[in-house]
Design an enzyme around this catalytic site. Structure first.
Site, short mmCIF file in Angstrom:
data_model
loop_
_atom_site.label_atom_id
_atom_site.label_comp_id
_atom_site.label_asym_id
_atom_site.label_seq_id
_atom_site.Cartn_x
_atom_site.Cartn_y
_atom_site.Cartn_z
N ASN A 146 -1.57 -9.92 -5.10
CA ASN A 146 -1.34 -10.86 -6.03
C ASN A 146 -1.28 -12.21 -5.82
OD1 ASN A 146 -1.72 -9.53 -8.66
ND2 ASN A 146 0.02 -8.70 -8.86
N PHE A 404 1.56 -1.62 -6.34
CA PHE A 404 1.61 -2.42 -4.96
C PHE A 404 1.08 -3.88 -4.90
CE2 PHE A 404 -0.62 1.76 -4.37
CZ PHE A 404 0.61 2.63 -4.67
N CYS A 405 1.31 -4.39 -5.93
CA CYS A 405 0.92 -6.13 -6.38
C CYS A 405 -0.51 -6.18 -5.85
CB CYS A 405 1.63 -6.79 -5.04
SG CYS A 405 3.41 -7.17 -5.56
N ASN A 406 -1.22 -4.89 -6.02
CA ASN A 406 -2.76 -5.20 -6.05
C ASN A 406 -3.34 -4.39 -7.26
OD1 ASN A 406 -5.31 -4.74 -5.04
ND2 ASN A 406 -4.58 -4.66 -2.91
#
Ligand SMILES: Cc1ncc(COP(=O)(O)O)c(C=O)c1O
Length: 482
Positions: A146, A404-406
């Site tokens: 992100n 996972f911020c993805n």
């Protein structure tokens, strides 16, 4: 449900499995076995199975001791002065900076090392300063973190074209023909930025570093997010020369947190326009006149006082990794990842349905030690990943769940469409991840989260064996029962 340690399908004893693993990986034991008992002894002393190296690396006891000795035996002041304590600190800060360049084999004629708070801080420096215009392109792969996705907001604000390059299931790699098409679309006379992770923090996929030079030849500046790659892989900046490299040091050696780095090619750095100035970044600024003059090089990008007492610990950490040998770490992680993939994918319920689905490559070719997965019951029903996490917690197994911020890699892995994502985004003004999951579930019965396990510098066979044992406990259980 309690996850039993033995099941109907009796697992091979750890000793037997270890002997087989060692026979298949003869140089596995080299270099690190004794460090696990000494430098990382707290893992076994406290009974932890740590499988979240992509979240954060682990520090060695000797790193802490070396840093503490340095602080205890010196007097250090703020490096912005010219007194003895300040000068002593300046010397160590500059020594750490030089060591970072040396570690990555980056020529000081070519690259500058800028200390930041973390990888996100380094990414923000690039995003806010990159000279995007309405004629620029910002191209990025779907599987970015992100903090790389966030740069699109700077690009949009200046009217630039933003394009996402998809990753393709099941391996979650990029179609290189598509990449070539997109790279060819930009006007090489404009400022164009191409960002990708050297290793995805979702799937572990390692994208080729040999995308860099051809992209540059077509008029792109290349931003390589190396945060998930550098802990277990060598990044040689004399061979690969991205314009910008971003990373966090705690991912490599655990301590200190709060220090990251932007490695920037001098030619690319000269293109950046800082949107403001701060203490430490200028040679002179005036209040009555509106002028200011920026410092040269790294200093122009380090706002205020750097975390100076911690910077010598960066050099200590890098030396620690070198003392073990990055290639040794790389080989061990590859061996453990291969064993995990093979043994997790072999787990089948009695009706032959697989227990585990892995998102990303299922072999060790061009991938790192990060595995995203979910557990499924004998009727192919997803077992709630948060429930799996709670059960892992009971056994002192540290793993990660969520996205996972993805988000991009997850959207592809879980087959989520633009329509589904848009529908759930308009549902509420501010949503938690949990509300978002519930919305997706209600719209299409879909899931957006996974479990992530990752191995690193201190991992050993017992860690991965314990996780496979834990997974075995889910065999032949229905999702409802779990
Ligand atoms: C690939 C990647 N990029 C960027 C980041 C951001 O790092 P930080 O949170 O240290 O800023 C992470 C963190 O997990 C990451 O894995």
């Amino acid at each position: 449900m309690t996850i039993p340690t033995t099941t109907k399908t009796t697992p091979p004893a750890m000793d037997e499995a270890l002997a087989k693993f060692q026979a298949e990986n003869p140089d596995f034991a080299a270099g690190l076995a004794d460090r696990r008992a000494t430098d990382y002894g707290r893992l076994d002393r406290l009974g932890h199975v740590y499988l979240d190296y992509t979240g954060g690396g682990l520090y060695a006891q000797s790193q802490l001791q070396a840093h503490l000795d340095l602080l205890n035996n010196n007097v250090f002041g703020n490096p912005h002065s010219n007194n003895p304590t300040s000068l002593a600190m300046t010397e160590l800060v500059e020594q750490a900076r030089a060591y970072v360049l040396k570690y990555f084999n980056a020529s000081p004629d070519e690259y500058v090392a800028i200390f930041t708070l973390n990888a996100s801080g380094a990414l923000k420096l690039v995003g806010e300063s990159y000279p995007f215009t309405a004629d620029s392109h910002y191209l990025l792969t779907f599987d970015n973190h992100n903090s790389v996705n966030g740069i699109r907001e700077f690009a949009h604000a200046r009217g630039a074209n933003v394009t996402y390059l998809p990753v393709v299931p099941p391996d979650l790699r990029v179609d290189e023909n598509k990449l070539a098409e997109h790279l060819a679309q930009a006007d090489p006379h404009q400022n164009n930025l191409f960002a990708y992770p050297a290793q995805s923090n979702f799937s572990g996929v390692q994208h080729p570093l040999d995308w860099i030079a051809p992209a540059q030849a077509r008029g792109w500046d290349v931003l390589l997010d190396a945060a998930a790659f550098t802990p277990t892989n060598r990044l040689d900046l004399s061979r690969w020369q991205p314009d910008f490299v971003t990373l966090s040091f705690y991912k490599i050696f655990g301590y200190p947190t709060g220090v990251g780095c932007l490695l920037a090619r001098k030619s690319a750095l000269a293109k950046l326009h800082r949107p403001w100035f701060a203490g430490g970044t200028i040679t002179i600024a005036s209040v009555q006149g509106t002028n200011y003059q920026l410092e040269e090089g790294a200093a122009a990008f380090e706002d205020g006082t750097v975390s100076y007492l911690l910077l010598p610990a960066v050099e200590i950490g890098l030396r620690h990794i070198e003392s073990i040998g990055l290639d040794t770490i790389h080989r061990r992680v590859a061996a453990l990842t291969g064993w995990l993939l093979e043994n997790l994918l072999a787990l089948r319920h009695d009706n032959d349905e697989p227990l585990i689905r892995v998102y990303g490559p299922t072999d060790t070719d061009c991938r790192g030690g990060t595995i995203a997965l979910n557990f499924y019951d004998p009727h192919s029903q997803l077992i709630d990943f948060q429930r799996v996490e709670a059960l892992a917690n009971q056994q002192n197994i540290s793993l990660r769940t969520g996205c996972f911020c993805n988000p991009g890699a997850g959207e592809v892995a879980h087959g989520l469409t633009e329509v589904e994502m848009t529908t759930c985004f308009t549902d509420k003004e501010r949503m938690t991840f949990h509300q978002f999951l519930t919305c997706l579930q209600s719209v299409d019965g879909k899931n957006a989260g996974s479990i992530r396990i990752s191995v690193g510098v201190a991992s050993n066979f017992a860690d991965v064996f314990r996780f496979v044992q834990f997974a075995r406990g889910f065999l032949n259980k229905s999702a409802a029962e779990v």
